[in-house]
Scaffold this active site. Structure first.
Site, mmCIF file in Angstrom:
data_model
loop_
_atom_site.group_PDB
_atom_site.id
_atom_site.type_symbol
_atom_site.label_atom_id
_atom_site.label_comp_id
_atom_site.label_asym_id
_atom_site.label_seq_id
_atom_site.Cartn_x
_atom_site.Cartn_y
_atom_site.Cartn_z
ATOM 1 N N GLU B 58 0.861 -1.220 -0.067
ATOM 2 C CA GLU B 58 0.024 -0.041 -0.011
ATOM 3 C C GLU B 58 0.608 1.311 -0.163
ATOM 4 O OE1 GLU B 58 -0.761 -2.644 1.823
ATOM 5 O OE2 GLU B 58 -2.643 -3.095 1.126
ATOM 6 N N GLN B 80 -7.684 -2.602 -1.126
ATOM 7 C CA GLN B 80 -8.509 -3.519 -1.172
ATOM 8 C C GLN B 80 -9.594 -3.627 -0.341
ATOM 9 O OE1 GLN B 80 -7.710 -7.984 -1.350
ATOM 10 N NE2 GLN B 80 -7.808 -7.265 -3.316
ATOM 11 N N PHE B 81 -9.237 -3.040 0.945
ATOM 12 C CA PHE B 81 -10.158 -2.706 1.858
ATOM 13 C C PHE B 81 -9.721 -1.342 2.595
ATOM 14 C CE2 PHE B 81 -13.119 -6.129 2.846
ATOM 15 C CZ PHE B 81 -12.835 -7.178 2.113
ATOM 16 N N ALA B 82 -10.656 -0.744 3.026
ATOM 17 C CA ALA B 82 -10.208 0.897 3.778
ATOM 18 C C ALA B 82 -9.254 0.637 4.848
ATOM 19 C CB ALA B 82 -11.534 1.386 4.206
ATOM 20 N N ASP B 83 -9.441 -0.461 5.685
ATOM 21 C CA ASP B 83 -8.750 -0.860 6.736
ATOM 22 C C ASP B 83 -7.115 -1.026 6.523
ATOM 23 O OD1 ASP B 83 -11.207 -2.695 8.393
ATOM 24 O OD2 ASP B 83 -11.281 -1.768 6.471
ATOM 25 N N HIS B 125 -11.796 -5.504 8.619
ATOM 26 C CA HIS B 125 -12.614 -5.481 7.197
ATOM 27 C C HIS B 125 -13.834 -4.639 7.321
ATOM 28 C CE1 HIS B 125 -9.903 -9.042 6.719
ATOM 29 N NE2 HIS B 125 -9.903 -8.806 5.277
#
Lengths: 356, 321, 400
Positions: B58, B80-83, B125
């Site tokens: 990231e 892929q996920f905000a987290d 997630h």
């Protein structure tokens, strides 16, 4: 323009290498003298923030800057004064940024080594080590998408940065994308006070290259001529499509981590060894030995460099500082979307409001 | 023919790629696979070379986007996920957000975050990241609640010269549908009064807008007319529309899915308290997720975030005070 | 099925407890949300406690005739979780279940006793003590009132529907809209000014004392005088002399300090159209009754024509009002807001007075003298002594 001292019996390639050596030396000299001046200004309290010098690293840095062409991308780090000059940064940009002149490239919003001109391929670093590598990757990636080829991007890091996650991600990304990146790792033996033994466990930093699937070259960072050749080689390979190239230079930091640090933790044996040679002196000797310059020239160059530094500092010292009341306090390009309700208004200039 | 929130996002990306050669998409599994949520389905095929798979990096993904932006491109980075965006936090807040301020060179990147809770997704997630990014100067943060806004605001985000954190809500991806894509739109920075009312204002954004509307429906037979304001973007935040709503109703409840400390709801209340103090007939209130990481078990999860039921209860308290 | 406590609500500012008068519903009865279930009595009023939600009364813990503090659990409802949630009651935590102690200090279900909470709770939402109650005005309400030039006194007739009886802005707007259905005329500036003065004066605790006195000496003195002083001037001069002897009763209380008068400047009330003006005789203690007459008459004329200069009004330390001119025998006037005292003079009447000498009732002209005063500065004793002194002085008008 640097005068080439041409002697007879040399090939054009050798002659041009000789001119390169002379040019490199003059840039190293200017960087060294400018930084000594900055250190003095810092001790006199005229510079805000930290002052980090590239003493001992000038040969490597200037070689990196000189290996690049106009149009290439350069992301120097904190000890690359020589490389920045070599890449084409005018001395006044550096002095302005250190002295906080409003006319500098960062306009007071960032300072000291955090400077650059992104549109000209000269990227201004952020403090987080290794973070610039993927930015260089991005420029190269974008050019490839646009169908432009032939550029090289060069990022400088130290031994400490090789431990950062962003170094790993950036180098890996460049390798996966097979970008024309040259990553110059200046192993000056210490990251602040941390010696190599506490920084990494591999035998040598060059070993990492295999792990990333990239090419690697090693060089004696105290030897200007070696640096010039190796950097030119690395840049050439990248430009020819050889994918990322790592260059690991061995040298010793000849100053504190910053001017606030006395570096008393540095192993005296290192200082006394070949690793601890001053690359400027080495370069000087090389020039004299190879008949590429005369002592009188060296004296003249020194005097010129001193004079240029003094003149530039004197000029910049008269320039205005940024004015908080004139500043446009806007962090986004889109004026229409600026938040007007979050920040309280700036208080008026003292004396601006008179009681009615 | 109907279009889901997710399909709207895909359509917006397709249009951006088609209309602007400077746009490309970069993220994990976005290429042939079409993305974890299929937001880029078929786009790699339609636009060869411009929908690129990234390694799980990231930090480097965002750094690359910034470099590309310096070079004049308009990258869309799909997290892929905000987290997981926190793995690239440094590049977002220290590289992308500061570029314009430091150098006057704009940074036109979009970072798409599939965020928000769904049952069983657990702590990593489910997060809503808007408050954290809105805090940093130099970033814009969009939180579309409708299919139409997901479409038009993503197009607008790509067109803007500044870094946009585009907060998509996973719960809305497949379940929220509209009849067609919009042809016109409110600009970012303007909130919408989704449901006009008289007695109390609920300010919400993203999935919470739908919960607020359900709460309003629940309160209507009891004689209360609840006004619901959809912020659409939390940065910039349309303070004027919020204050005007409170001027009409005198009571404010702000609802957000992120955590209580210092988030969007705190910001809304602070602004209304300071600029609309004399419009308030009762102390302003807010409702957020509980002050814990997001639980895994569906029963715990259902109690962790605001729901139509808890919003209605909070509204009732406020209406009777 | 969750048990929802029925809690003694916040009943008004500074009300800490109430006494059970009677239960409107019994155990086993079904109730709706907000239905009256208990009647209670405070030291100010009788009020009703309502059901927090729909349910069935499980039991009453409180007893008729007993007092319970705000926040105490009076009884329990059986309600479905849905009905409870509908009104925002949390049935999962200890507050919503049977963890509250019963009022004898024993616990329900073996949990340790909780001291009777006096945390103000309205419908499960903690309301800060100052944010409810009849005297609480929200920022919006204050702003609207300021916009319309209203004060709390104007809201006296508005019943509040908000927490603990506060006037919400909706109550207020309804009130204002209701006024629009009446015929309304513009109050004159004089009226508004008097209203403001009286409202401000009334913020103090005012009391009155009274004494009848024999008018005959004054009537005789007046008959023999040329020019003749108005009866009001007799009262004014007598008050001036009494205050010159002891000016403490005319002092003002500001915080913890008594602010003493600088000069014996006394005003008197002159009725003008729609209001009152108060011209002032300066240093009334230093001039005889006769010497004061020309100034009195001049100021009176100016007052009637509303041509009083600013120097002729204001700054007086006490006021005299002769309500006898309206035919009134008794009145309790209100002192000016910046003064502590007002002396009132009533109309004379012929009344029988017991003469000890003649051992019979003899007719005399008698009038009442009243003194209204700020009770923070002086008490009945001092007021009485001042009034007695004035009455004595009025009995010897030749010395005024």
């Amino acid at each position: 323009m640097v005068q080439a001292a041409i002697t007879t019996d040399v090939t054009p390639a050798e002659a041009s290498f000789g001119a390169l050596c002379r040019r490199a030396y003059r840039l190293m000299l200017l960087a060294r003298i400018a930084e000594e001046k900055l250190a003095g200004l810092y001790r006199a309290g005229q510079i805000q923030g930290g002052v980090f010098l590239g003493r001992g690293q000038e040969a490597l840095s200037v070689a990196a800057g000189l290996a690049l062409r106009p149009g290439d991308v350069f992301a120097p780090l904190i000890r690359d004064a020589a490389g920045r000059l070599a890449f084409g940064e005018p001395l006044v940009d550096a002095v302005r940024t250190y002295l906080g002149s409003r006319l500098g490239p960062m306009r007071g919003r960032d300072g000291n080594v955090h400077r650059g001109r992104p549109r000209e391929g000269y990227l201004p670093m952020i403090s987080h080590l290794g973070a610039m590598i993927s930015v260089v990757n991005g420029v190269l990636f974008a050019r490839r998408l646009k169908g432009q080829s032939g550029s090289v991007g060069l990022a400088c890091v130290g031994d400490g940065a090789t431990s950062a996650g962003s170094f790993h991600e950036g180098l890996n990304q460049a390798a996966v994308e097979r970008l024309p990146l040259v990553l110059v790792v200046a192993n000056n033996q210490y990251a602040y006070s941390t010696p190599n033994s506490r920084q990494f466990a591999c035998r040598d930093l060059t070993d990492k290259a295999a792990g990333y699937g990239v090419g690697c070259l090693s060089v004696d960072g105290t030897d200007l001529q070696a640096c010039l050749r190796v950097l030119a080689d690395a840049v050439g390979r990248a430009r020819a499509g050889g994918g990322p190239q790592m260059v690991v230079a061995r040298l010793l930091r000849l100053c504190g981590h910053g001017e606030h640090d006395d570096a008393s933790y540095v192993d005296p044996q290192l200082r006394a060894s070949a690793l601890g040679r001053d690359c400027l002196k080495v370069a000087e000797q090389q020039l004299l030995q190879d008949g590429l310059a005369q002592p009188a020239e060296l004296e003249a160059w020194r005097a010129e460099a001193l004079s240029e530094v003094e003149r530039t500092v004197a000029q910049v010292q008269h320039e205005p500082a940024p004015d908080p009341f004139q500043e446009e306090w806007r962090a986004i390009a889109t004026e229409a979307l600026v938040e007007t309700h979050a920040a309280p208004p700036l208080p008026p200039r003292p004396g601006a409001l008179k009681q009615a | 023919m109907s279009v889901t929130y997710l399909e709207a996002i895909r359509a917006a990306q397709a249009r951006a790629l088609a209309e602007d050669p400077r746009v490309f998409i970069y993220g994990q599994d976005v290429g042939a696979f079409g993305g974890a949520f299929k937001a880029t389905k078929n786009l790699a095929r339609e636009f060869p070379g411009r929908v690129v798979d990234a390694p799980i990096s990231e930090d480097a993904m965002v750094g690359l986007a910034v470099g590309a932006a310096i070079e004049g491109m308009r990258p869309i980075v799909e997290m892929q996920f905000a987290d997981f965006s926190t793995a690239g936090f440094n590049q977002i807040v220290n590289q992308a957000a500061t570029l314009f301020w430091r150098t006057e060179v704009p940074c036109p990147i979009v970072i798409r975050l599939p965020g928000g809770g769904t049952s069983g997704s657990g702590p990593f997630h489910s997060q809503s990241m808007e408050s954290v990014y809105a805090h940093y100067p130099g970033l814009l943060v969009f939180t579309p609640a409708t299919v139409e806004d997901a479409y038009s605001m993503l197009l607008e985000a790509v067109a803007l010269d500044d870094p946009v954190i585009f907060c998509e809500h996973k719960l809305l991806y497949y379940h929220l549908k509209a009849e067609r894509l919009p042809t016109e739109a409110l600009p970012a920075g303007k909130a919408r009064v989704t449901r006009p009312g008289r007695d109390l204002t609920i300010v919400a954004y993203s999935a919470m807008v739908h919960e607020a509307l359900a709460a309003a429906a629940e309160l209507q037979p009891e004689g209360w007319e609840i006004e619901v304001v959809d912020l659409r973007s939390v940065k910039p935040l349309d303070t004027d529309t919020v204050v005007a709503s409170v001027a009409r109703t005198g009571r404010l409840l702000c609802v957000g899915e992120s955590w209580p400390w210092g988030g969007v709801t705190a910001e809304v209340l602070a602004r209304v308290a300071s600029e609309g103090f004399e419009l308030l007939d009762a102390p302003p209130q807010r409702l957020n997720a509980k002050d814990t990481p997001i639980p895994f078990h569906p029963t715990l999860w259902a109690a962790h975030r605001p729901t139509a039921r808890s919003i209605a209860a909070a509204a009732r308290n406020l209406l009777r005070s | 099925m969750p048990q929802i406590p029925i809690i003694m609500p916040q009943l008004g500012e500074s009300i800490a407890e109430a006494t059970i008068v009677n239960f409107s519903v019994q155990a086993g009865d079904t109730v709706e949300a907000d239905q009256n279930v208990v009647e209670v009595e405070t030291n100010k009023a009788n009020l009703t406690v309502t059901s927090p939600c729909r349910g069935r009364v499980r039991q009453w813990l409180a007893r008729v005739g007993e007092s319970y503090p705000v926040g105490a659990v009076l009884g329990y409802l059986d309600a479905t979780a849905e009905d409870a949630a509908r009104v925002g009651l949390d049935t999962s935590g200890p507050a919503g279940a049977a963890a509250a102690a019963d009022l004898n200090g024993k616990s329900e279900g073996g949990r340790p006793a909780q001291p009777p909470g006096v945390e103000p709770i309205v419908r499960g939402l903690p309301v800060p003590a100052s944010a409810g109650g009849a005297s609480y005005m929200s920022p919006r309400l204050k702003a609207r009132m300021a916009e319309l030039g209203l004060h709390a006194a104007d809201l006296a007739g508005v019943a509040g529907s908000g927490a603990a009886g506060r006037v919400t802005v909706q109550d207020f707007e309804r009130f204002v809209a209701g006024l629009e259905t009446h015929r309304m005329t513009q109050a004159s500036p004089m009226r508004v000014s008097v209203a403001d003065a009286m409202r401000r004066s009334w913020t103090r605790p005012l009391a009155s004392v009274g004494l009848p006195f024999c008018l005959d000496p004054i009537l005789a003195h007046r008959k023999a005088s040329h020019p003749k002083a108005a009866p009001t001037l007799y009262g004014l001069r007598a008050l001036a002399l009494a205050l010159a002897e002891n000016s403490a009763p005319a002092g003002r209380l500001v915080g913890q300090k008594i602010v003493h008068p600088k000069a014996i400047d006394i005003g008197w009330a002159v009725e003008v159209e729609d209001g009152v003006l108060v011209p002032v005789l300066r240093n009334a203690d230093r001039f005889t009754l006769r010497e004061l007459i020309p100034q009195y008459e001049a100021l009176l004329e100016q007052a009637r024509q509303r041509r009083l200069s600013p120097e002729a009004t204001g700054g007086s330390i006490a006021t005299v009002t002769n309500f006898g001119t309206f035919g009134l025998t008794w009145a309790t006037p209100i002192p000016l807001p910046e003064q502590t005292l007002v002396l009132g003079m009533g109309a004379g009447r012929r009344v029988p007075h017991w003469s000890a000498e003649k051992h019979q009732f003899v007719p005399i002209m008698e009038a009442n003298l009243t003194l209204s005063f700020d009770h923070r500065v002086l008490d009945g004793g001092a007021a009485g002594r001042l009034l007695t002194r004035v009455v004595h002085l009025l009995g010897h008008p030749e010395r005024l």
